[in-house]
Design an enzyme around this catalytic site. Structure first.
Site, PDB file in Angstrom:
ATOM      1  N   HIS A   1      11.964  -8.776 -13.638  1.00 16.71           N
ATOM      2  CA  HIS A   1      10.738  -9.058 -14.084  1.00 16.71           C
ATOM      3  C   HIS A   1      11.083  -8.997 -15.742  1.00 16.71           C
ATOM      4  O   HIS A   1       9.958  -8.936 -16.545  1.00 16.71           O
ATOM      5  CB  HIS A   1       9.591  -8.357 -13.607  1.00 16.71           C
ATOM      6  CG  HIS A   1       9.204  -8.572 -12.338  1.00 16.71           C
ATOM      7  ND1 HIS A   1       9.808  -8.713 -11.257  1.00 16.71           N
ATOM      8  CD2 HIS A   1       8.086  -9.162 -12.002  1.00 16.71           C
ATOM      9  CE1 HIS A   1       9.214  -8.877 -10.159  1.00 16.71           C
ATOM     10  NE2 HIS A   1       8.109  -9.629 -10.779  1.00 16.71           N
TER      11      HIS A   1
ATOM     12  N   VAL B   1       3.761   4.540 -10.297  1.00 15.30           N
ATOM     13  CA  VAL B   1       4.011   3.622  -9.038  1.00 15.30           C
ATOM     14  C   VAL B   1       3.909   2.222  -9.394  1.00 15.30           C
ATOM     15  O   VAL B   1       2.897   1.937  -9.806  1.00 15.30           O
ATOM     16  CB  VAL B   1       3.219   4.043  -7.992  1.00 15.30           C
ATOM     17  CG1 VAL B   1       3.314   2.797  -6.566  1.00 15.30           C
ATOM     18  CG2 VAL B   1       3.746   5.405  -7.285  1.00 15.30           C
ATOM     19  N   ASP B   2       4.761   1.300  -9.184  1.00 16.29           N
ATOM     20  CA  ASP B   2       4.593   0.185  -9.401  1.00 16.29           C
ATOM     21  C   ASP B   2       4.876  -0.817  -8.184  1.00 16.29           C
ATOM     22  O   ASP B   2       6.370  -0.845  -7.908  1.00 16.29           O
ATOM     23  CB  ASP B   2       5.423  -0.604 -10.637  1.00 16.29           C
ATOM     24  CG  ASP B   2       5.362  -2.161 -11.047  1.00 16.29           C
ATOM     25  OD1 ASP B   2       4.563  -2.655 -10.220  1.00 16.29           O
ATOM     26  OD2 ASP B   2       6.231  -2.541 -11.860  1.00 16.29           O
TER      27      ASP B   2
ATOM     28  N   TRP C   1      -0.422  -4.780   8.388  1.00 16.99           N
ATOM     29  CA  TRP C   1      -2.009  -5.150   8.391  1.00 16.99           C
ATOM     30  C   TRP C   1      -2.432  -4.235   7.011  1.00 16.99           C
ATOM     31  O   TRP C   1      -3.661  -4.813   6.417  1.00 16.99           O
ATOM     32  CB  TRP C   1      -2.672  -4.707   9.679  1.00 16.99           C
ATOM     33  CG  TRP C   1      -2.710  -3.404  10.219  1.00 16.99           C
ATOM     34  CD1 TRP C   1      -3.251  -2.271   9.821  1.00 16.99           C
ATOM     35  CD2 TRP C   1      -1.566  -2.969  10.974  1.00 16.99           C
ATOM     36  NE1 TRP C   1      -2.713  -1.306  10.441  1.00 16.99           N
ATOM     37  CE2 TRP C   1      -1.722  -1.477  11.296  1.00 16.99           C
ATOM     38  CE3 TRP C   1      -0.446  -3.643  11.698  1.00 16.99           C
ATOM     39  CZ2 TRP C   1      -0.950  -0.860  12.076  1.00 16.99           C
ATOM     40  CZ3 TRP C   1       0.438  -2.860  12.494  1.00 16.99           C
ATOM     41  CH2 TRP C   1      -0.071  -1.549  12.777  1.00 16.99           C
ATOM     42  N   LYS C   2      -2.172  -3.167   6.671  1.00 18.04           N
ATOM     43  CA  LYS C   2      -2.693  -2.276   5.492  1.00 18.04           C
ATOM     44  C   LYS C   2      -2.595  -2.867   4.500  1.00 18.04           C
ATOM     45  O   LYS C   2      -3.318  -3.103   3.693  1.00 18.04           O
ATOM     46  CB  LYS C   2      -2.179  -0.906   5.778  1.00 18.04           C
ATOM     47  CG  LYS C   2      -2.404  -0.023   7.009  1.00 18.04           C
ATOM     48  CD  LYS C   2      -1.761   1.293   6.997  1.00 18.04           C
ATOM     49  CE  LYS C   2      -2.043   2.044   8.287  1.00 18.04           C
ATOM     50  NZ  LYS C   2      -1.425   3.278   8.228  1.00 18.04           N
TER      51      LYS C   2
ATOM     52  N   GLY D   1       9.183   6.777 -10.760  1.00 15.92           N
ATOM     53  CA  GLY D   1       9.229   6.869 -12.242  1.00 15.92           C
ATOM     54  C   GLY D   1      10.620   7.685 -12.578  1.00 15.92           C
ATOM     55  O   GLY D   1      11.088   7.312 -13.927  1.00 15.92           O
TER      56      GLY D   1
END
Length: 353
Positions: free
Chosen positions: A62, A191-192, A244-245, A325
């Site tokens: 990215h 968190v990404d 499913w979560k 991180g």
């Protein structure tokens, strides 16, 4: 430092490369290309810095690797190089903005900055933006909030690129979701994560490297779970995180964004757009000190918790447990010192732009 880099998980795999490009060189090259495609110098520098920062932190998929696609989107008219976001309405700590199909990473940075400004006044701020573009690395805006001393929460929807749980065809998005907790020493917890086990960018990097995924990330043409990134790219049947979560979370994040902005949901992106643009995003910043009035106590809680987690018994010797991180900081130091590892073919293509 080099040893540390190569003991990271396969999820953080370096791209196959036989060259490195130093940070400033990369930023200046990307900036010059953006200027040639219509950006003014200031906006070009700001956008190029986002790409270079992501690459510096090891999020190559990215960062620089996505840059040629962005230029293609500019040429096709999906990105308006002159557009800037416009505030549509607001009430107290919440605002709704229209991104006017501007550059995604510039729109997102502005939105999080506005959320931080609202948080400085009111303790919490939220900006919901419609009609914007791919924000590149979502974690950048979590780090942005944390650098400003705020808890950061943000997410975006995507084109329909993931099947809902129990389905075969893609009708929901892998909708990246970011959470950030500030650290007084700058070693923020971030968190990404996409709602898919692996983002398509990560699949692409692993395929380029000739690597298998550490864990099954989707289905092949026979309908079997596989660790082959190329097979998953072919079927586009990525697996949601938590099965499913993750599917449910993807749908709800999309709906929240759509309801707050009256912008495109994943369904509408698929129906109305030729590719992944015209997206909906939400940015939230929270100043924790408005409630606790004791930043040192908050830092003590952070330190105590992370120290306990890092004391975990590792599954594999030589692979200590990290907090979210921590690996970013390791890669940042390594790449700043030795240069950013690049795929020579992709870098050549960028230079030809």
């Amino acid at each position: 430092a080099t040893t540390e880099i190569y003991t990271l998980s396969l999820h953080d795999a370096l791209p196959i490369c036989n060259m490195r490009v130093f940070y400033e060189e990369m930023k200046e090259k990307l900036q010059s290309i953006l200027v040639k495609h219509g950006f003014d110098e200031k906006r070009a520098e700001e956008s190029a810095k986002n790409f270079a920062d992501s690459s510096l932190d090891g999020v190559y998929s990215h960062g620089y690797q996505r840059f040629p696609r962005v230029i293609d989107y500019i040429q096709k008219g999906y990105i308006d190089v002159n557009a800037v976001p416009e505030k549509i309405t607001g009430f107290g700590a919440v605002e709704r903005w229209d991104g006017h199909l501007g550059m995604g990473n510039l729109n997102a940075k502005m939105a999080m900055q506005r959320a931080v400004e609202l948080a400085a006044q009111l303790g919490i701020g939220m900006v919901a933006m419609s009609n914007t573009n791919h924000w590149m690395r979502g974690g950048a805006y979590g780090w942005q909030a944390a650098e400003a001393g705020c808890i950061g929460i943000c997410w975006t929807n995507t084109c329909p690129n993931m099947p809902a749980w129990g389905a075969i065809d893609g009708r929901i998005g892998n909708n990246p979701f970011v959470l950030a907790v500030p650290d007084q020493n700058g070693e923020h917890v971030v968190v990404d994560t996409a709602m898919a086990q692996y983002s398509y960018g990560k699949l692409s990097v692993c395929r380029q490297n000739g690597e298998k995924l550490p864990y099954p990330g989707g289905y092949d043409e026979e309908g079997s779970l596989t660790c082959d990134p190329a097979a998953i790219e072919k079927t586009r049947r990525v697996v949601p995180i938590g099965y499913w979560k993750g599917s449910g979370l993807s749908i709800v994040l999309d709906l929240i964004g759509g309801i707050l902005t009256l912008g495109r949901t994943v369904t509408k992106v698929g129906q109305e757009c030729e590719s992944e643009y015209g997206l909906t995003q939400v940015f939230i910043a929270i100043r924790p000190e408005v409630l606790n009035q004791d930043p040192d106590k908050a830092q003590e809680i952070l330190n105590e918790t992370l120290k306990d987690i890092q004391a975990s018994i590792p599954e594999k010797e030589g692979h200590p447990v990290r907090y979210p991180g921590q690996g970013t900081l390791i890669r940042r130091r390594e790449n700043l010192k030795n240069g950013i590892p690049v795929n020579e073919e992709i870098w050549k293509k960028i230079c030809e732009l």
